[in-house]
Design an enzyme around this catalytic site. Structure first.
Site, short mmCIF file in Angstrom:
data_model
loop_
_atom_site.label_atom_id
_atom_site.label_comp_id
_atom_site.label_asym_id
_atom_site.label_seq_id
_atom_site.Cartn_x
_atom_site.Cartn_y
_atom_site.Cartn_z
N PRO A 1 -45.80 44.58 28.86
CA PRO A 1 -46.79 45.02 29.82
C PRO A 1 -47.12 43.80 30.62
CG PRO A 1 -47.91 44.44 27.80
CD PRO A 1 -46.30 44.22 27.59
N GLN B 1 -51.34 50.61 25.87
CA GLN B 1 -51.86 49.73 25.51
C GLN B 1 -53.33 49.69 25.75
OE1 GLN B 1 -51.71 45.17 26.83
NE2 GLN B 1 -50.45 45.07 25.08
N CYS C 1 -54.19 38.61 26.33
CA CYS C 1 -54.51 38.56 27.75
C CYS C 1 -55.24 37.25 27.93
CB CYS C 1 -55.36 39.50 28.48
SG CYS C 1 -55.71 39.32 30.10
N LYS D 1 -50.08 43.19 20.30
CA LYS D 1 -49.40 41.84 20.84
C LYS D 1 -50.38 40.61 20.93
CE LYS D 1 -46.90 41.02 25.11
NZ LYS D 1 -47.53 39.78 25.56
N GLY E 1 -41.35 35.78 25.48
CA GLY E 1 -41.71 34.59 26.32
C GLY E 1 -40.34 33.84 26.75
N GLU E 2 -40.38 33.57 28.24
CA GLU E 2 -39.25 33.00 28.70
C GLU E 2 -37.98 33.03 28.40
OE1 GLU E 2 -39.66 30.21 31.13
OE2 GLU E 2 -41.78 31.10 30.94
#
Length: 324
Positions: free
Chosen positions: A8, A69, A99, A140, A201-202
């Protein structure tokens, strides 16, 4: 079974881009951008606005399931909204504890909740009780708010509350989106939990995905900006021998994206949405750089439509060969 999830991303990866990216293939499940819950029971239209896939069995045009979500901090209100959302038939419900936005954190939502693991358990337990047993509930999280010292405690709190799956974005709120992602902090979480743990992530390339799996120990991955920048990334990870998705393959997808944008975005914002995606595609495709520069100052939807129309028919056969 190994899973690749589509992340998301508020303000970017909405239902329009979910539709297009899942047409390419390789994604097993999506998570919608968050639906913010702030003290009221939302009407059904609020859920349909963010997750219109609810009108189609909770799946994208390509048939990929979408988990909706929610984000908030009040367990009772979240539970009430989760129950209403569950009645609309999503592929599951996910709760946002990651977030990093200041406006969200000031109101105690998102990553701010990671400062109090007991709140995580309370929220997850309330949502799990409110939702029918057959509807999956996941979460998450980031590694923490100021630092990662309570990452394992937070993960266990979410599992204790009833989370059936946990995505770990391997950065703290303080890290924002600055590289690197700290995949090396995930193994202690994965080893301590008995539920599936997904690394996030990344992950920009198939090589990144391989390194992330090796370092984190996670089979399952969530792709975000990497997938937006390279729509063929999931296929490259899942099927290393497959022909890469090229720029020519993307031309009909750009046109399809534009048509969807024009169908639901007011004209003055339509050009911005296309240029936003092109800006990400510049990272992977040199041709996207040229396209972005050509359209950078163009805001007339008619001119953009003509530009895309001129390119889509030529690329169609290549797309069928790559994506069919």
């Amino acid at each position: 079974m190994t899973m690749l999830l589509l992340a998301p991303m508020e303000g970017l990866l909405d239902h329009t881009l979910r539709d297009i990216l899942t047409r390419v293939g390789g994604i097993d499940r999506c998570v919608s951008e968050f639906i913010r819950v702030t003290g009221t029971l939302l009407p059904e239209k609020a859920f349909y606005r963010v997750v219109p896939e609810l009108r189609h069995g909770g799946r994208t045009h390509a048939g990929v399931p979408v988990r909706a979500q929610l984000m908030g901090s009040d367990p009772v209100c979240l539970a009430e909204n989760a129950a209403r959302l569950a009645s609309l038939g999503p592929a599951g419900i996910d709760i946002n504890f990651g977030c990093p936005a200041k406006v969200v954190n000031r109101h105690g939502g998102g990553a701010a909740l990671l400062q109090d693991p007991s709140q995580l358990t309370g929220i997850m337990a309330a949502v799990r009780r409110a939702v029918p047993a057959q509807v999956p509930v996941s979460a998450k999280m980031r590694l923490g708010f100021h630092d990662a010292s309570r990452a394992l405690e937070c993960a266990l709190a979410l599992q204790d509350g009833g989370a059936e799956e946990l995505v770990v974005h391997a950065r703290t709120r303080a890290d924002g989106y600055r590289p690197p992602a700290h995949w090396d902090r995930i193994p202690e979480i994965r080893e301590a939990l008995h539920i599936p743990v997904v690394a996030n992530g990344e992950i920009w390339t198939a090589a990144d995905a391989q390194r992330c799996r090796e370092v984190s120990g996670c089979e399952h991955l969530m792709l975000g900006r990497g997938m937006v920048s390279d729509p063929g990334l999931a296929w490259a990870i899942a099927s290393p021998g497959r022909r890469p998705v090229g720029w020519a393959d993307l031309q009909p997808l750009l046109k399809a994206f534009w048509d969807l944008v024009c169908a639901h975005v007011v004209p003055r914002h339509q050009a911005g949405r296309l240029k936003q995606w092109l800006n990400y595609l510049r990272r992977r495709f040199p041709e996207a750089e040229a396209a972005y520069m050509e359209l950078r100052v163009v805001n007339d939807p008619r001119r953009i439509n003509a530009w895309l129309q001129a390119r889509a028919p030529v690329a169609a056969p290549a797309r069928e060969a790559a994506l069919g």
